[in-house]
Structures are given as structure tokens and as C-alpha cells.
Design a protein around this motif. Structure first.
Motif, short mmCIF file in Angstrom:
data_model
loop_
_atom_site.label_atom_id
_atom_site.label_comp_id
_atom_site.label_asym_id
_atom_site.label_seq_id
_atom_site.Cartn_x
_atom_site.Cartn_y
_atom_site.Cartn_z
N LEU A 110 -47.64 -5.44 81.91
CA LEU A 110 -48.92 -6.14 81.94
C LEU A 110 -49.26 -6.71 80.55
O LEU A 110 -49.75 -7.84 80.44
N ALA A 111 -48.98 -5.95 79.52
CA ALA A 111 -49.21 -6.42 78.16
C ALA A 111 -48.36 -7.66 77.87
O ALA A 111 -48.80 -8.60 77.19
N PHE A 112 -47.14 -7.69 78.41
CA PHE A 112 -46.29 -8.87 78.23
C PHE A 112 -46.93 -10.09 78.88
O PHE A 112 -46.96 -11.17 78.28
N ILE A 113 -47.46 -9.94 80.09
CA ILE A 113 -48.12 -11.05 80.77
C ILE A 113 -49.32 -11.53 79.96
O ILE A 113 -49.53 -12.75 79.79
N VAL A 114 -50.09 -10.61 79.45
CA VAL A 114 -51.23 -10.99 78.60
C VAL A 114 -50.75 -11.74 77.37
O VAL A 114 -51.33 -12.76 76.97
N SER A 115 -49.64 -11.29 76.78
CA SER A 115 -49.11 -11.99 75.61
C SER A 115 -48.66 -13.39 75.96
O SER A 115 -48.81 -14.31 75.16
N ARG A 116 -48.11 -13.57 77.14
CA ARG A 116 -47.67 -14.93 77.55
C ARG A 116 -48.87 -15.84 77.78
O ARG A 116 -48.81 -17.03 77.46
N LEU A 117 -49.94 -15.30 78.34
CA LEU A 117 -51.14 -16.12 78.50
C LEU A 117 -51.73 -16.49 77.15
O LEU A 117 -52.15 -17.63 76.93
N ALA A 118 -51.75 -15.53 76.23
CA ALA A 118 -52.23 -15.80 74.87
C ALA A 118 -51.33 -16.83 74.19
O ALA A 118 -51.81 -17.71 73.46
N ILE A 156 -40.72 -6.64 75.26
CA ILE A 156 -39.45 -6.63 76.00
C ILE A 156 -38.56 -5.53 75.44
O ILE A 156 -37.98 -4.73 76.19
N VAL A 157 -38.42 -5.49 74.12
CA VAL A 157 -37.61 -4.45 73.49
C VAL A 157 -38.17 -3.07 73.83
O VAL A 157 -37.40 -2.13 74.12
N SER A 158 -39.49 -2.94 73.84
CA SER A 158 -40.12 -1.66 74.14
C SER A 158 -39.76 -1.16 75.54
O SER A 158 -39.59 0.05 75.74
#
Length: 128
Positions: free
Chosen positions: A88-96, A120-122
Motif C-alpha cells: 500500500l505504501a508503494f501505491i501511495v508513493s506512485r500516486l505521489a 520494492i527492495v523492502s
């Protein structure tokens, strides 16, 4: 199906949000442009060109994210809640990232990109 898997679907669809922004917000995308949409996108400038660039970056990073989510699930080394949170944090980062690209905030956009790659690495690291 887990939240992390749903995030893969969202990540697959996000580049199309970017391209729709590039194509359809100027009022000039019609049948003629649809006959050669790549040439149309290449001829854009300003924030619409940046939206198109964000689309390309989305298509570049999504396979790595999808692989990370699938591998993290199969490895089973991390709890599902953590995998869901990272996805979910990745999706938020992509929106940002998309917002930063549209606003022409280059340095912040690069930082957000680094955060996304770190997520992704995480997904790999927490599942090891």
C-alpha cells in the motif's frame, strides 16, 4: 486475495491514469490523434508531456513491484499485515510520484521514486 495482490492490480492500472491525463485533459485528442497515439503523446509539452513520462515510468517499475509482491508471498518470511502495508505504501508513493511529475517538482519526484524503489527492495528483505 490479499491487499498486497490488489495493490499489484492498482499498480498495473496507474499508468493508464497517467496516459488518460495526458491525452484527454487538453480537449485535442480525437480520431486523428487516435490513429497514431504515440506520435500525439510525443508532441505534447508541459504538464501533459510529464503525465506521459509518468506513464512510461509506471510501466517500467510495475513488473518489479509485482515480482516483489509475489515472491514475498511465496517466501512467507513476513507477516501478511506487513506485506500489505509495504504494498500500500508503494501505491501511495506512485500516486505521489505522479503528482510530483505533474507539478514539475523534479528533486521531490526523484526522492519519491527512491522511496518507491526502497519499498520494492523492502518486500524482498522482510521476506528473506
Amino acid at each position: 486475495m490479499t491487499l498486497a495482490y490488489w495493490c499489484v492490480l492498482v499498480a498495473i492500472l496507474l499508468p493508464y491514469l497517467c496516459t488518460a491525463t495526458a491525452k484527454f485533459t487538453g480537449g485535442d485528442y480525437g480520431p486523428r490523434a487516435n490513429s497514431d497515439p504515440r506520435a500525439f503523446l510525443a508532441g505534447l509539452d508541459g504538464w501533459r508531456k510529464r503525465a506521459s513520462n509518468a506513464q512510461l515510468n509506471g510501466f517500467e517499475v510495475t513488473p518489479a513491484f509485482a515480482a516483489a509482491v509475489i515472491i514475498a508471498h511465496q517466501a512467507g518470511g513476513a507477516g501478511q499485515v506487513l506485506l500489505d502495508q509495504l504494498a500500500l505504501a508503494f501505491i501511495v508513493s506512485r500516486l505521489a510520484y505522479f503528482v510530483c511529475y505533474l507539478a514539475d517538482w523534479g528533486p521531490l519526484r526523484s526522492l519519491v521514486w527512491i522511496v518507491g524503489m526502497g519499498l520494492i527492495v523492502s518486500l524482498f528483505v522482510v521476506s528473506a
